[in-house]
Design a protein around this motif. Structure first.
Motif, PDB file in Angstrom:
ATOM      1  N   VAL A 127       8.830  11.570  15.213  1.00 41.88           N
ATOM      2  CA  VAL A 127       7.565  10.886  14.982  1.00 41.88           C
ATOM      3  C   VAL A 127       6.852  11.419  13.741  1.00 41.88           C
ATOM      4  CG1 VAL A 127       5.264  10.493  15.947  1.00 41.88           C
ATOM      5  CG2 VAL A 127       7.268  10.244  17.392  1.00 41.88           C
ATOM      6  N   ASN A 128       6.757  12.722  13.595  1.00 45.45           N
ATOM      7  CA  ASN A 128       6.046  13.291  12.448  1.00 45.45           C
ATOM      8  C   ASN A 128       6.699  12.895  11.128  1.00 45.45           C
ATOM      9  OD1 ASN A 128       3.846  15.082  11.498  1.00 45.45           O
ATOM     10  ND2 ASN A 128       5.574  16.233  10.676  1.00 45.45           N
ATOM     11  N   ALA A 129       8.023  12.857  11.097  1.00 44.28           N
ATOM     12  CA  ALA A 129       8.732  12.459   9.878  1.00 44.28           C
ATOM     13  C   ALA A 129       8.413  11.003   9.523  1.00 44.28           C
ATOM     14  CB  ALA A 129      10.237  12.648  10.051  1.00 44.28           C
ATOM     15  N   ILE A 130       8.420  10.146  10.530  1.00 45.81           N
ATOM     16  CA  ILE A 130       8.120   8.731  10.306  1.00 45.81           C
ATOM     17  C   ILE A 130       6.665   8.550   9.855  1.00 45.81           C
ATOM     18  CG2 ILE A 130       7.898   6.480  11.453  1.00 45.81           C
ATOM     19  CD1 ILE A 130      10.777   7.246  11.036  1.00 45.81           C
ATOM     20  N   ALA A 131       5.755   9.270  10.490  1.00 45.86           N
ATOM     21  CA  ALA A 131       4.325   9.138  10.165  1.00 45.86           C
ATOM     22  C   ALA A 131       4.046   9.511   8.718  1.00 45.86           C
ATOM     23  CB  ALA A 131       3.492  10.005  11.100  1.00 45.86           C
ATOM     24  N   ASN A 132       4.813  10.419   8.173  1.00 46.35           N
ATOM     25  CA  ASN A 132       4.555  10.909   6.818  1.00 46.35           C
ATOM     26  C   ASN A 132       5.434  10.279   5.745  1.00 46.35           C
ATOM     27  OD1 ASN A 132       2.458  13.179   6.937  1.00 46.35           O
ATOM     28  ND2 ASN A 132       3.759  13.565   8.706  1.00 46.35           N
ATOM     29  N   LEU A 133       6.124   9.198   6.076  1.00 46.44           N
ATOM     30  CA  LEU A 133       6.958   8.517   5.081  1.00 46.44           C
ATOM     31  C   LEU A 133       6.105   7.680   4.134  1.00 46.44           C
ATOM     32  CD1 LEU A 133      10.178   7.082   6.746  1.00 46.44           C
ATOM     33  CD2 LEU A 133      10.023   8.636   4.815  1.00 46.44           C
ATOM     34  N   LYS A 134       6.400   7.828   2.846  1.00 48.07           N
ATOM     35  CA  LYS A 134       5.734   7.023   1.824  1.00 48.07           C
ATOM     36  C   LYS A 134       6.771   6.124   1.161  1.00 48.07           C
ATOM     37  CE  LYS A 134       1.873   8.484   0.169  1.00 48.07           C
ATOM     38  NZ  LYS A 134       0.808   9.033  -0.616  1.00 48.07           N
ATOM     39  N   TRP A 135       6.289   5.014   0.625  1.00 49.84           N
ATOM     40  CA  TRP A 135       7.195   4.054  -0.009  1.00 49.84           C
ATOM     41  C   TRP A 135       7.981   4.683  -1.151  1.00 49.84           C
ATOM     42  CZ3 TRP A 135       8.804  -0.141   2.203  1.00 49.84           C
ATOM     43  CH2 TRP A 135       7.996  -0.810   3.117  1.00 49.84           C
ATOM     44  N   LEU A 164       4.330   4.125   4.548  1.00 51.08           N
ATOM     45  CA  LEU A 164       5.166   3.110   5.178  1.00 51.08           C
ATOM     46  C   LEU A 164       4.466   2.505   6.387  1.00 51.08           C
ATOM     47  CD1 LEU A 164       7.824   1.575   5.420  1.00 51.08           C
ATOM     48  CD2 LEU A 164       8.748   3.532   6.681  1.00 51.08           C
ATOM     49  N   PHE A 165       3.932   3.355   7.274  1.00 50.44           N
ATOM     50  CA  PHE A 165       3.253   2.870   8.468  1.00 50.44           C
ATOM     51  C   PHE A 165       1.762   3.131   8.358  1.00 50.44           C
ATOM     52  CE2 PHE A 165       7.596   3.597   9.814  1.00 50.44           C
ATOM     53  CZ  PHE A 165       7.895   2.337  10.289  1.00 50.44           C
ATOM     54  N   ILE A 166       0.990   2.136   8.747  1.00 52.84           N
ATOM     55  CA  ILE A 166      -0.457   2.232   8.552  1.00 52.84           C
ATOM     56  C   ILE A 166      -1.209   1.814   9.806  1.00 52.84           C
ATOM     57  CG2 ILE A 166      -0.367   1.909   6.058  1.00 52.84           C
ATOM     58  CD1 ILE A 166      -1.124  -1.060   6.553  1.00 52.84           C
ATOM     59  N   SER A 167      -2.455   2.214   9.825  1.00 52.22           N
ATOM     60  CA  SER A 167      -3.430   1.770  10.821  1.00 52.22           C
ATOM     61  C   SER A 167      -4.740   1.616  10.058  1.00 52.22           C
ATOM     62  CB  SER A 167      -3.553   2.810  11.944  1.00 52.22           C
ATOM     63  OG  SER A 167      -4.292   3.929  11.497  1.00 52.22           O
ATOM     64  N   PRO A 168      -5.777   1.150  10.698  1.00 51.00           N
ATOM     65  CA  PRO A 168      -7.056   1.014   9.985  1.00 51.00           C
ATOM     66  C   PRO A 168      -7.625   2.352   9.492  1.00 51.00           C
ATOM     67  CG  PRO A 168      -7.086  -0.276  12.008  1.00 51.00           C
ATOM     68  CD  PRO A 168      -5.838   0.544  12.033  1.00 51.00           C
ATOM     69  N   TYR A 169      -7.105   3.468   9.982  1.00 49.75           N
ATOM     70  CA  TYR A 169      -7.654   4.777   9.632  1.00 49.75           C
ATOM     71  C   TYR A 169      -6.885   5.499   8.538  1.00 49.75           C
ATOM     72  CZ  TYR A 169      -9.713   3.539  14.055  1.00 49.75           C
ATOM     73  OH  TYR A 169     -10.348   2.852  15.048  1.00 49.75           O
ATOM     74  N   VAL A 170      -5.816   4.901   8.041  1.00 42.31           N
ATOM     75  CA  VAL A 170      -4.999   5.511   6.995  1.00 42.31           C
ATOM     76  C   VAL A 170      -5.754   5.474   5.666  1.00 42.31           C
ATOM     77  CG1 VAL A 170      -2.914   5.130   5.618  1.00 42.31           C
ATOM     78  CG2 VAL A 170      -2.799   5.015   8.104  1.00 42.31           C
ATOM     79  N   THR A 171      -5.676   6.582   4.929  1.00 45.83           N
ATOM     80  CA  THR A 171      -6.263   6.663   3.588  1.00 45.83           C
ATOM     81  C   THR A 171      -5.194   7.192   2.633  1.00 45.83           C
ATOM     82  OG1 THR A 171      -7.021   8.957   3.817  1.00 45.83           O
ATOM     83  CG2 THR A 171      -8.524   7.226   4.589  1.00 45.83           C
ATOM     84  N   ASP A 172      -5.555   7.360   1.371  1.00 47.87           N
ATOM     85  CA  ASP A 172      -4.613   7.923   0.403  1.00 47.87           C
ATOM     86  C   ASP A 172      -4.102   9.291   0.850  1.00 47.87           C
ATOM     87  OD1 ASP A 172      -4.924   5.703  -1.198  1.00 47.87           O
ATOM     88  OD2 ASP A 172      -6.291   6.670  -2.604  1.00 47.87           O
TER      89      ASP A 172
END
Length: 130
Positions: free
Chosen positions: A24-32, A83-91
């Motif tokens: 999960v942590n790896a997926i959460a921190n994936l960037k394009w 890669l994965f976002i929610s309304p709370y994601v920022t730069d």
């Protein structure tokens, strides 16, 4: 965005996360910028115990990722490079692990299994019930 669009967008995200087969942590921190669609790999992925790994993915996953990019472009969705976002994601702030844990639980429920959140991505990919 219509409710049906939100529903299918979320399910596409859930499905893509299961196809990437990582913690999960790896997926959460994936960037394009870590994703090479042509080579079908994710580079410099931070895994358990600080290990940096490379994830490969299928042609099917590549198509889903391309569709995800297209959907975001067509709907003016700013993903802040994640890669994965929610309304709370920022730069500076990726999606929360707890959000992805919830997605894992949904995957488990969709395939009729209770899911261990650290391994559900692997399990869901192995069973491929979708």
């Amino acid at each position: 965005m219509k409710n049906t669009e939100i529903f299918s967008y979320r399910h596409m995200c859930i499905y893509v996360s299961s196809l990437l087969c990582a913690r999960v942590n790896a997926i959460a921190n994936l960037k394009w910028d870590q994703i090479d669609l042509e080579e079908r790999i994710c580079s410099n992925v931070l895994e358990k115990e600080g290990k940096i790994v490379e994830l490969s993915f299928s042609k099917e996953t590549k198509i889903y990722l391309e569709n995800l990019l297209k959907y975001r472009e067509e709907n003016g969705i700013d993903d802040h490079g994640w890669l994965f976002i929610s309304p709370y994601v920022t730069d500076d702030k990726p999606i929360r692990n707890s959000t992805l844990n919830d997605w894992c639980k949904r995957i488990g429920s969709m395939i009729g299994k209770s899911s261990n959140t650290t391994s559900c991505m692997i399990f869901a990919t192995a069973t491929r019930p979708f």
